[in-house]
Structures are given as C-alpha cells and as structure tokens.
Design an enzyme around this catalytic site. Structure first.
Site, PDB file in Angstrom:
ATOM      1  N   LYS A 212       3.034  13.458   5.652  1.00  0.00           N
ATOM      2  CA  LYS A 212       3.912  14.143   6.163  1.00  0.00           C
ATOM      3  C   LYS A 212       5.133  14.439   5.316  1.00  0.00           C
ATOM      4  O   LYS A 212       5.681  13.398   4.912  1.00  0.00           O
ATOM      5  CB  LYS A 212       4.449  13.763   7.496  1.00  0.00           C
ATOM      6  CG  LYS A 212       3.285  14.032   8.540  1.00  0.00           C
ATOM      7  CD  LYS A 212       3.219  12.995   9.257  1.00  0.00           C
ATOM      8  CE  LYS A 212       1.966  12.677  10.164  1.00  0.00           C
ATOM      9  NZ  LYS A 212       1.763  11.290  10.575  1.00  0.00           N
TER      10      LYS A 212
ATOM     11  N   PRO B 264       5.273  -2.665   2.844  1.00  0.00           N
ATOM     12  CA  PRO B 264       6.382  -1.728   2.670  1.00  0.00           C
ATOM     13  C   PRO B 264       6.414  -1.257   1.231  1.00  0.00           C
ATOM     14  O   PRO B 264       7.166  -0.442   1.011  1.00  0.00           O
ATOM     15  CB  PRO B 264       7.426  -2.798   2.844  1.00  0.00           C
ATOM     16  CG  PRO B 264       6.986  -4.109   2.909  1.00  0.00           C
ATOM     17  CD  PRO B 264       5.556  -4.122   3.161  1.00  0.00           C
TER      18      PRO B 264
ATOM     19  N   MET C 113      12.690   5.268  11.209  1.00  0.00           N
ATOM     20  CA  MET C 113      13.101   6.529  11.330  1.00  0.00           C
ATOM     21  C   MET C 113      14.301   7.150  11.825  1.00  0.00           C
ATOM     22  O   MET C 113      14.372   8.055  12.649  1.00  0.00           O
ATOM     23  CB  MET C 113      11.845   7.485  12.171  1.00  0.00           C
ATOM     24  CG  MET C 113      10.550   7.215  11.295  1.00  0.00           C
ATOM     25  SD  MET C 113       9.214   7.835  12.493  1.00  0.00           S
ATOM     26  CE  MET C 113       8.840   6.416  13.533  1.00  0.00           C
TER      27      MET C 113
ATOM     28  N   ASP D 247      -0.692   8.169   3.347  1.00  0.00           N
ATOM     29  CA  ASP D 247       0.521   8.671   3.842  1.00  0.00           C
ATOM     30  C   ASP D 247       1.585   8.727   2.694  1.00  0.00           C
ATOM     31  O   ASP D 247       1.362   7.968   1.617  1.00  0.00           O
ATOM     32  CB  ASP D 247       0.962   7.831   4.879  1.00  0.00           C
ATOM     33  CG  ASP D 247       0.295   7.941   6.216  1.00  0.00           C
ATOM     34  OD1 ASP D 247      -0.395   9.060   6.320  1.00  0.00           O
ATOM     35  OD2 ASP D 247       0.562   7.181   7.000  1.00  0.00           O
TER      36      ASP D 247
ATOM     37  N   GLU E 178     -19.425 -51.620 -12.406  1.00  0.00           N
ATOM     38  CA  GLU E 178     -18.237 -51.716 -11.242  1.00  0.00           C
ATOM     39  C   GLU E 178     -18.024 -50.324 -10.807  1.00  0.00           C
ATOM     40  O   GLU E 178     -17.592 -49.397 -11.456  1.00  0.00           O
ATOM     41  CB  GLU E 178     -16.829 -52.242 -12.005  1.00  0.00           C
ATOM     42  CG  GLU E 178     -16.552 -53.784 -12.132  1.00  0.00           C
ATOM     43  CD  GLU E 178     -15.504 -53.889 -12.979  1.00  0.00           C
ATOM     44  OE1 GLU E 178     -14.339 -53.350 -12.559  1.00  0.00           O
ATOM     45  OE2 GLU E 178     -15.948 -54.808 -13.916  1.00  0.00           O
TER      46      GLU E 178
ATOM     47  N   GLY F  65       3.333   0.024   5.761  1.00  0.00           N
ATOM     48  CA  GLY F  65       3.462  -1.045   6.666  1.00  0.00           C
ATOM     49  C   GLY F  65       2.450  -1.783   7.542  1.00  0.00           C
ATOM     50  O   GLY F  65       1.344  -1.663   6.971  1.00  0.00           O
TER      51      GLY F  65
END
Ligand code: SAH
Length: 466
Positions: free
Chosen positions: A268, A223, A382, A246, A44, A300
């Site tokens: 920076k 973030p 900023m 960064d 079957e 970001g």
C-alpha cells in the site's frame, strides 16, 4: 575433482582404528555414526576414549600386530609418531585395506570429508585438504539452508518411491515429485506433522494424475535488516515460485529470494491501497491452486498489525495448506537497534502494542483511560500522523506530560533515525525531525534509554574496522 566421493556401507565391514588418543576417538565417533563397530587398537588407550567407546567399539589395548588387520576394509591410522604412522599405513595397505592417516594426506587412499548428517540425507564437502577453513564455512552455510527435518523428508520419500513407480511412468514421475516437494505434503513433513503427511500422501497416490495444489507460506520479513530474517524465512524465500510482498519489505531482503521467483508488489502506498485486501487473498489462493509454492512476505511479524490473520483464514477456507513463519516485529527490532529494553525491570512491568491508525482523519479508536493508567511501555505502530491526538488523549486521561518518548524511524536499518523527547511535544518532534515513516512511537520511561546514535555509530565503526 582430485578424489572420487562415494558413500560406503560400513555396517558389515571391518573398520580398524590404530591409535588411542583424541584423534582416534574422533575417527571412531565418525564411523560409529555411520553404523560401524570399529576395532580400536593401541598399546595405550586414553581413559576418556576407553569409556566413551566401551559399548560401541571393540578395544584391544596392546601393540597392534598384522593379524589384527586381517579382512579390514578401512583402516584409520591416528598415531603421533610419524614413522609408526607410515609403517602402519603400509601394513594396512598390504592386507588390502584402504587407508586414512590423520593429517598426512600424502599417505591417504581416502580422506574424510566435512559431513552434514541429517539421517538418510548426507552431504559431504571436501577441498582435498586445500582449504579446511573454507570447507567449514561452506558447511555452516549449507547447514543453515537445510531444513532441520530434511532427513525425515528423505525417509518419507523413500517409503513411497516404489508405490509411485508402480502408478506412473518415468516421465510423469518427475513431475509428480516436483509437485510433491513444492506442495503441502513436503511442508507438512518439514513441519514435523508426519501423520497428516501420510494421510495426504495416500490420497494423492491413489489419484496420481490429478494436479497437486501448491502451498502458501505467510512469512515475516522482520524490520528490514536482512540479517534479522529467520533461517526458515530465508529458506522459504529460496524455494518460492512466487512472492507477494509489501511496501515494508526491504530490497535487500527481496534480493535473497530465488532468482527466478516471480515477485508481485501488493503493498500500500500511503493513503492508497495499491491492491485491495480481498484481491490479495484471491491472488494467493489462485496461485496456490496452480500448484505454486507461494510466499506471502510481510514486514515485521505477519500477525502483529499485518493482516496475516485474515490471509490465513482466507487461504484455509479455500482448502489450501498454509503455514506461518514468524518474524521480528518492528517493536522488538527497533528496541534492539536503539538499545532500549521494552520491559527494563527498573522502568516497566509490561509492554503494550497498539495501532495509531485511524480511518480518514479521525482519532485512533483506543481505550485511552486504560492505556494512560497502565504506566508501562506503550508502543504505537502506524502512529506518526495521529501522534498529536494520541499524546493529547493520553495526557487528558492522566499520563504525565513529561513521560519520555522515542520516535524511531526506519528502525534496524542503515537509515535509522531516533528522536527523543517528552509526550507533550511528540508531534512537534515529528515535524521538526522530518519523520516520514515507517516509524514507531515508544511512550514510557524506557524511551529515555533509547540510544540509537551510539549503537549505529558503533555498527559503522565495526564495519569500517572489518
Ligand atoms: N507487521 C509489522 C507491522 C506492520 S504495520 C511488524 O510486525 O512490524 C506498519 C507499521 O509498522 C509502520 O507504520 C511502523 O509503525 C511500523 N514499522 C515497521 N517497520 C518499521 C521499522 N523498520 N522501523 C520503525 N517502524 C516500523
């Protein structure tokens, strides 16, 4: 190693599946994906199995007999009845086939691993039945690290193998392929641009002793929360020879990079440019010319107030292949972490991102009348040091003194801080809250929705429970 892994060509071999239910169907799918046309036999056969296999398997809906198995290379026994399974395993073995009995490892000559199928590139994972859930998790981890197009890369490489072999001796070939996988051509294939990849390949194959350039990836790190990296960003970090990063790139994210990748800090410090922009660009280009796989990692998204556009232009102008991988920008990352929809339809029709950065101690150079008139959500990057100027200009141009504001510091990080109030008080709020940055100012009705305490509290609670 309990069992020997091997890859079998099933196209010209007889593969038999004894059984007609879901387990038989699963095995049939597996071997069909590898190009086999299995013979499925059982008294079957389920309707679903029958209709799915109608075109790519041979079905015999009758009790199997020994003669059905003649010449079979592999037999899968996928039947519920334990005694029947044992009997068919024995019969199959007696005709010279290798046997797999579903869920009965002790009856198996071979087992089927967990498979990652990327065309020519196949990865098989097995714990020999000891830890199937662990295997499933490992498989998911490996899947996440593999580029979607890695199968195409394997194909591409296969097409040029003999041409490269004809041009280079064995010692040089290795270096050639190392440089290839590090360089722009492999990146083009992985990005789906095979035409450009073939053109570039023909060029280097005709001068195989020339040094190959590396490649540059401009990558958004999001973030700060490592889980908000894209899968692609993670993979690029794990492939990089050198990473230029960064200040905003978190340590947790850097720690995900390949252990022996060089890391260059080019960020920076506030008010002091650690490395001038032009020098960053020259360094990126020089490293790529050395044949390095360079990742330029930025907080970001690289194209939102990130100077990614300038870097892209500079690298392109130098004739180096460059690719951009987006990241979650601070505005969307912070909004999510604060439970504040930037365009909640009850409160705002649009969202505007601006920079509050101003040269020296002057005012940001923004179109105040237009920004005040919008009455939508305004997100200021900023903007901490110029917040007083921003609020007084917006109010002077007609924005309400009591417009809600939210100041989000270290958004989407464990140290996230959210302060809420109204536009007229923004600089007092920043001072009272001891905000040091990085921080975003969100101005507009949606700011009233920011609810960082609850979300962070919830996350801490979840961690505690887990
Ligand atoms: N390319 C970045 C922005 C770089 S400009 C991006 O797309 O997010 C730097 C500014 O971004 C900071 O001064 C701050 O305003 C904002 N920022 C970056 N990360 C942040 C974070 N985790 N929380 C709040 N603000 C952040």
């Amino acid at each position: 190693m309990n069992r020997f892994p091997t890859f079998i060509d099933l196209k010209a071999r007889k593969t038999v599946i004894i059984g007609g239910g879901a387990a038989a169907l699963a095995k049939a799918r597996l071997v069909i994906a590898a190009g086999a046309e299995p013979l499925v036999i059982w008294a079957e056969i389920d309707a679903a199995t029958r209709s799915e296999l109608a075109d790519n398997a041979e079905l015999i809906e009758a009790a199997p007999v020994r003669a059905d198995l003649a010449g079979a290379a592999l037999v899968f026994v996928a039947v519920d009845d334990a005694a029947a399974a044992e009997r068919w395993a024995e019969i199959s073995r007696s005709v010279g086939a290798l046997v797999n009995v579903v869920d009965r490892p002790e009856l198996c000559d071979f087992t089927t691993p967990s498979i990652i199928d990327r065309g020519r590139l196949t990865i098989a994972v097995s714990s020999d039945g000891a830890a199937p859930v662990l295997v499933k998790r490992l498989r998911a981890d490996i899947e996440a690290l593999l580029p979607a197009n890695v199968g195409a890369l394997a194909d591409f490489t296969g097409r040029y193998r003999s041409a490269v072999k004809a041009k280079l001796n064995a010692a040089d070939r290795r270096g050639f392929w190392e440089a290839f996988f590090n360089g722009p051509i492999a990146a083009l294939v992985l990005n789906g641009d095979e035409r450009a990849a073939h053109e570039a390949m023909l060029e280097i194959i005709n001068r195989p002793h020339t040094k190959q350039d590396g490649v540059v990836h401009i990558v958004g790190a999001g973030p700060g929360d490592p889980e908000l990296l894209t899968i692609k960003a993670l993979r690029l970090l794990q492939n990089a020879d050198v990473i230029l990063y960064d200040r905003l790139v978190s340590d947790e994210i850097l720690s995900l990079a390949r252990r022996d990748a060089d890391r260059l800090y080019v960020g920076k410090a506030k008010a002091a440019h650690a490395v001038p922009q032009a020098e960053i660009e020259q360094t990126i280009i020089a490293l790529a010319r050395e044949g390095k796989n360079v990742v330029r990692l930025k907080g970001g998204d690289p194209f939102i107030f990130g100077r990614g556009g300038e870097e892209l232009e500079a690298v392109r102008a130098a004739g180096i292949a460059v690719f951009v991988t987006p990241g979650i920008t601070a505005a969307t990352g912070c909004a999510a972490a604060a439970g504040m929809a930037l365009t909640h339809r009850d409160h705002a029709q649009a969202v505007t991102f601006v920079t509050g950065h101003a040269k020296d101690d002057t005012e940001p150079d923004l179109d105040w009348a237009a920004l005040a008139a919008l009455k939508n959500t305004l997100v200021v990057y900023m903007g901490v040091t110029t917040a007083d100027k921003i609020s007084s200009q917006l109010i002077a141009h007609g924005r309400g003194r009591t417009t809600p504001v939210a100041i989000i510091e270290n958004g989407a990080r464990a140290s996230q801080k959210i302060i809420k109030g109204v536009l007229a008080d923004i600089s007092a709020l920043i001072k009272a809250g001891g905000i040091q940055g990085p921080a975003l100012l969100v101005i507009g009705e949606v700011a009233a929705l920011a609810d960082g305490e609850t979300l962070l509290g919830l996350a801490a609670e979840q961690r505690r429970v887990a």
